[in-house]
Write a protein that holds these residues in place. Structure first.
Motif, PDB file in Angstrom:
ATOM      1  N   VAL A   1       0.842  -1.394  -0.096  1.00  0.00           N
ATOM      2  CA  VAL A   1       0.035   0.095  -0.104  1.00  0.00           C
ATOM      3  C   VAL A   1       0.994   1.423  -0.017  1.00  0.00           C
ATOM      4  CG1 VAL A   1      -1.654   1.462   1.394  1.00  0.00           C
ATOM      5  CG2 VAL A   1      -1.964  -1.123   1.220  1.00  0.00           C
ATOM      6  N   GLY A   2       1.794   1.185   0.702  1.00  0.00           N
ATOM      7  CA  GLY A   2       2.794   2.384   0.878  1.00  0.00           C
ATOM      8  C   GLY A   2       3.312   2.719  -0.552  1.00  0.00           C
ATOM      9  N   LEU A   3       3.840   1.623  -1.375  1.00  0.00           N
ATOM     10  CA  LEU A   3       4.532   1.920  -2.403  1.00  0.00           C
ATOM     11  C   LEU A   3       3.564   2.350  -3.645  1.00  0.00           C
ATOM     12  CD1 LEU A   3       6.954  -1.123  -2.731  1.00  0.00           C
ATOM     13  CD2 LEU A   3       7.759   1.370  -2.405  1.00  0.00           C
ATOM     14  N   VAL A   4       2.284   1.840  -3.579  1.00  0.00           N
ATOM     15  CA  VAL A   4       1.437   2.061  -4.757  1.00  0.00           C
ATOM     16  C   VAL A   4       0.758   3.306  -4.337  1.00  0.00           C
ATOM     17  CG1 VAL A   4      -1.019   1.320  -5.538  1.00  0.00           C
ATOM     18  CG2 VAL A   4       0.776  -0.425  -4.988  1.00  0.00           C
ATOM     19  N   GLY A   5       0.540   3.711  -3.106  1.00  0.00           N
ATOM     20  CA  GLY A   5       0.122   4.986  -2.896  1.00  0.00           C
ATOM     21  C   GLY A   5       0.829   6.154  -2.986  1.00  0.00           C
ATOM     22  N   PHE A   6       2.210   5.841  -2.828  1.00  0.00           N
ATOM     23  CA  PHE A   6       3.117   6.973  -2.780  1.00  0.00           C
ATOM     24  C   PHE A   6       3.391   7.168  -4.410  1.00  0.00           C
ATOM     25  CE2 PHE A   6       7.373   8.618  -3.251  1.00  0.00           C
ATOM     26  CZ  PHE A   6       7.542   9.400  -2.331  1.00  0.00           C
TER      27      PHE A   6
ATOM     28  N   ALA B   1       0.928   6.889  -6.572  1.00  0.00           N
ATOM     29  CA  ALA B   1      -0.341   7.503  -6.935  1.00  0.00           C
ATOM     30  C   ALA B   1      -0.392   8.828  -6.710  1.00  0.00           C
ATOM     31  CB  ALA B   1      -1.723   6.687  -6.528  1.00  0.00           C
ATOM     32  N   VAL B   2       0.218   9.400  -5.448  1.00  0.00           N
ATOM     33  CA  VAL B   2       0.391  10.665  -5.110  1.00  0.00           C
ATOM     34  C   VAL B   2       1.461  11.368  -5.798  1.00  0.00           C
ATOM     35  CG1 VAL B   2       0.606  12.232  -3.195  1.00  0.00           C
ATOM     36  CG2 VAL B   2      -0.735  10.196  -2.893  1.00  0.00           C
ATOM     37  N   THR B   3       2.484  11.011  -6.045  1.00  0.00           N
ATOM     38  CA  THR B   3       3.664  11.679  -6.757  1.00  0.00           C
ATOM     39  C   THR B   3       3.709  10.993  -8.075  1.00  0.00           C
ATOM     40  OG1 THR B   3       5.264  10.021  -5.767  1.00  0.00           O
ATOM     41  CG2 THR B   3       4.930  11.845  -4.582  1.00  0.00           C
ATOM     42  N   ALA B   4       4.519   9.965  -8.426  1.00  0.00           N
ATOM     43  CA  ALA B   4       4.744   9.565  -9.766  1.00  0.00           C
ATOM     44  C   ALA B   4       5.511   7.849  -9.547  1.00  0.00           C
ATOM     45  CB  ALA B   4       5.787  10.256 -10.672  1.00  0.00           C
TER      46      ALA B   4
ATOM     47  N   GLN C   1      12.020   4.727  -6.789  1.00  0.00           N
ATOM     48  CA  GLN C   1      12.953   5.144  -5.949  1.00  0.00           C
ATOM     49  C   GLN C   1      12.956   5.001  -4.451  1.00  0.00           C
ATOM     50  OE1 GLN C   1      15.696   6.936  -7.298  1.00  0.00           O
ATOM     51  NE2 GLN C   1      16.600   7.051  -5.219  1.00  0.00           N
ATOM     52  N   MET C   2      11.581   4.838  -3.825  1.00  0.00           N
ATOM     53  CA  MET C   2      11.534   4.762  -2.657  1.00  0.00           C
ATOM     54  C   MET C   2      11.771   3.143  -2.173  1.00  0.00           C
ATOM     55  SD  MET C   2       8.077   5.518  -0.228  1.00  0.00           S
ATOM     56  CE  MET C   2       7.133   4.240  -0.809  1.00  0.00           C
ATOM     57  N   LEU C   3      11.403   2.237  -3.265  1.00  0.00           N
ATOM     58  CA  LEU C   3      11.554   0.870  -3.020  1.00  0.00           C
ATOM     59  C   LEU C   3      13.016   0.732  -3.067  1.00  0.00           C
ATOM     60  CD1 LEU C   3      10.673  -2.041  -2.982  1.00  0.00           C
ATOM     61  CD2 LEU C   3      10.631  -2.096  -5.306  1.00  0.00           C
ATOM     62  N   LYS C   4      13.865   1.578  -3.714  1.00  0.00           N
ATOM     63  CA  LYS C   4      15.334   1.380  -3.633  1.00  0.00           C
ATOM     64  C   LYS C   4      15.957   1.867  -2.323  1.00  0.00           C
ATOM     65  CE  LYS C   4      18.028   4.179  -5.790  1.00  0.00           C
ATOM     66  NZ  LYS C   4      18.552   4.876  -7.024  1.00  0.00           N
TER      67      LYS C   4
ATOM     68  N   ALA D   1       7.485   2.587   4.554  1.00  0.00           N
ATOM     69  CA  ALA D   1       6.849   2.864   3.376  1.00  0.00           C
ATOM     70  C   ALA D   1       5.538   3.492   3.402  1.00  0.00           C
ATOM     71  CB  ALA D   1       6.766   1.520   2.379  1.00  0.00           C
ATOM     72  N   LEU D   2       4.812   2.929   4.390  1.00  0.00           N
ATOM     73  CA  LEU D   2       3.618   3.461   4.779  1.00  0.00           C
ATOM     74  C   LEU D   2       3.705   4.983   5.467  1.00  0.00           C
ATOM     75  CD1 LEU D   2       0.486   2.907   4.900  1.00  0.00           C
ATOM     76  CD2 LEU D   2       0.832   2.116   7.236  1.00  0.00           C
ATOM     77  N   GLY D   3       4.725   5.096   6.156  1.00  0.00           N
ATOM     78  CA  GLY D   3       4.826   6.638   6.771  1.00  0.00           C
ATOM     79  C   GLY D   3       5.017   7.388   5.766  1.00  0.00           C
ATOM     80  N   TYR D   4       5.830   6.878   4.807  1.00  0.00           N
ATOM     81  CA  TYR D   4       6.306   7.995   3.487  1.00  0.00           C
ATOM     82  C   TYR D   4       4.840   8.333   2.787  1.00  0.00           C
ATOM     83  CZ  TYR D   4      11.339   7.965   3.565  1.00  0.00           C
ATOM     84  OH  TYR D   4      12.565   8.069   3.856  1.00  0.00           O
ATOM     85  N   PHE D   5       3.971   7.418   2.565  1.00  0.00           N
ATOM     86  CA  PHE D   5       2.756   7.480   1.867  1.00  0.00           C
ATOM     87  C   PHE D   5       1.795   8.273   2.466  1.00  0.00           C
ATOM     88  CE2 PHE D   5      -1.716   5.376   1.270  1.00  0.00           C
ATOM     89  CZ  PHE D   5      -1.754   6.200   0.201  1.00  0.00           C
ATOM     90  N   ILE D   6       1.640   8.218   4.010  1.00  0.00           N
ATOM     91  CA  ILE D   6       0.857   8.911   4.493  1.00  0.00           C
ATOM     92  C   ILE D   6       1.434  10.534   4.902  1.00  0.00           C
ATOM     93  CG2 ILE D   6      -0.110   9.385   6.983  1.00  0.00           C
ATOM     94  CD1 ILE D   6      -1.531   6.971   5.705  1.00  0.00           C
ATOM     95  N   SER D   7       2.635  10.696   4.722  1.00  0.00           N
ATOM     96  CA  SER D   7       3.147  11.929   4.754  1.00  0.00           C
ATOM     97  C   SER D   7       2.905  12.548   3.388  1.00  0.00           C
ATOM     98  CB  SER D   7       4.784  11.996   5.176  1.00  0.00           C
ATOM     99  OG  SER D   7       5.093  12.870   4.785  1.00  0.00           O
ATOM    100  N   VAL D   8       3.135  12.110   2.328  1.00  0.00           N
ATOM    101  CA  VAL D   8       3.107  12.794   1.135  1.00  0.00           C
ATOM    102  C   VAL D   8       1.506  13.104   0.852  1.00  0.00           C
ATOM    103  CG1 VAL D   8       5.218  12.057   0.109  1.00  0.00           C
ATOM    104  CG2 VAL D   8       3.027  10.799  -0.343  1.00  0.00           C
TER     105      VAL D   8
END
Length: 429
Positions: free
Chosen positions: A31-36, A38-41, A47-50, A293-300
């Protein structure tokens, strides 16, 4: 679609994945990766996964986790737990419910160097349950005592849950450990009082233990020395700034290994301990990776900021909001693992707590205590299921009935800690 809506949809999807039995760490990571993305690109998600695995696995503070786990594993394999229970059983000999009080006391002391509730519950069940059944304890009540005692592992320092909370919220690990000491001790005392009340109210639950002389009680104190020494070294070292929590974990692990070596652990036992530690650490780190990952998604997605702003406009007191958050933790605890609850919710809840002006260290203590309740409440009750796996001859329903008085005790303790924050914070002043 606004980022906030994407964030809310992501949380709903994650909850559905957890309900469908997808591993919590994998659900958070996906969810964190897909959501991030979706919000950004999409490129941002890649890049986050790396970056995230490097950020998590290379973070110095996280290195304390496998060291605390290793310390508890060495303590289990060295026979320290058996001697600990015998010592506490002798100290409380002659008191009605003495074996139950010994089970609570030895669980609390073992928790002080284990850091894990499940490890504490499983270890003390191996040691104490046969003795409690031998001396006429009602099996469900005996399991309830050990399940409740196991929850002390999440509060009494050094605690992996408090460590994770401190890292996720950028609080001092030492402050969290020190703040958890008195609430943990309060839990031991209240659980022991609960045992004494139950065996007097319903005498058939347990019979009086064998009496012991004062000489035997004094001699038995030697069984507490290894645990007391390790605990004092770690907590005093952190408190007085002699070493960091990570260095304290390393010192504790070395002392536990030295004791195990003296007691006969050799290469085979060392290899087994390292394999156990590696397996448990992998689970924890995978969960932390997903939480990052989830924290990054919630933040953005600005979901936390939006919620905090909305709650600030409500015509209710901050205490009402706090109670609602604690009720949410309790309900989640009926279905989810304790550590998973913390890593999922802290990115969302913590900004709200700060915005409302609550002390973040105090909130960490009451949040962990509320999460602790989930370890012994149906239908999840991880501690109960761990004990059930080790005692298949005892009905699960009897175990949940046996632990019910301790759930009441924990609710009372939670009310006390919410009403009197100084209990958690006095040692920090």
């Amino acid at each position: 679609m606004s980022p906030e809506i994407i964030g809310a949809i992501g949380l709903v999807v994650m909850i559905l994945l957890v309900v469908l039995r997808v591993p919590v760490a994998l659900a958070m990571l996906g969810v964190g990766l897909v959501g991030f993305g979706a919000v950004t690109a999409p490129s941002g998600a890649l890049q986050m996964l790396k970056d995230i695995p490097v950020d998590v696995l290379a973070k110095y503070d996280f290195s304390a986790i496998p060291l605390f786990i290793l310390m508890g594993v060495f303590a289990t394999h060295s026979g320290m737990a058996g001697k600990l229970f015998e010592a506490t059983r002798t100290i409380f000999g002659g008191v009605r419910g003495s074996l139950g009080i010994a089970g609570i006391g030895s669980s609390g002391i073992f928790a002080s160097i284990s850091g894990s509730s499940l490890a504490t519950a499983s270890t003390m069940t191996k040691v104490a349950l046969p003795q409690m059944e031998k001396y006429g304890y009602q099996p469900g009540f005996a399991c309830g005592i050990l399940a409740a005692g196991g929850t002390l592992g999440i509060m009494i320092p050094p605690s992996i849950a408090l460590l994770v909370y401190a890292i996720l919220t950028q609080q001092s690990v030492g402050d969290m450990f020190i703040a958890g000491f008195l609430p943990g001790m309060l839990g031991m005392v209240m659980y022991s009082i609960t045992v004494m009340i139950m065996v007097r109210w319903k005498p058939h639950l347990a019979r009086r233990g064998e009496s012991t002389t004062w000489k035997e009680k004094l001699i038995s104190l030697t069984g507490l020395i290894p645990f007391s020494f390790i605990f004092i070294v770690i907590i005093a070292g952190i408190f007085f700034g002699l070493f960091t929590p990570t260095e304290g974990a390393a010192v504790g692990a070395f002392v536990s290994w030295a004791y195990a070596f003296v007691k006969g652990m050799r290469m085979k036992g060392l290899k087994q301990s390292l394999i156990e530690t590696l397996a448990l650490s992998a689970v924890v780190f995978f969960m932390l990776l997903g939480a990052e990952a989830l924290g990054y998604f919630i933040s953005v997605s600005r979901l936390s900021y939006t919620l905090a702003t909305w709650i600030g406009t409500l015509a209710v007191s901050p205490m009402v909001v706090l109670i609602c958050i604690l009720i949410m933790y309790f309900l989640l605890g009926l279905f989810m693992d304790a550590l998973a609850m913390l890593v999922i919710t802290i990115p969302v809840v913590y900004p709200i707590i700060v915005a409302l002006g609550f002390d973040p260290v105090w909130f960490g203590i009451i949040a962990v205590l509320t999460v602790e309740l989930g370890l012994i409440t149906p239908p999840m009750g991880m501690n109960i299921f761990v004990i059930k796996a080790m005692a298949p001859h005892i009905k699960l329903s009897d175990m949940f009935r046996g632990v019910a008085p301790f759930i009441v005790s924990d609710v009372i303790r939670l009310v006390i800690l919410v009403a009197f924050p100084a209990i958690s914070l006095v040692l920090l002043s």
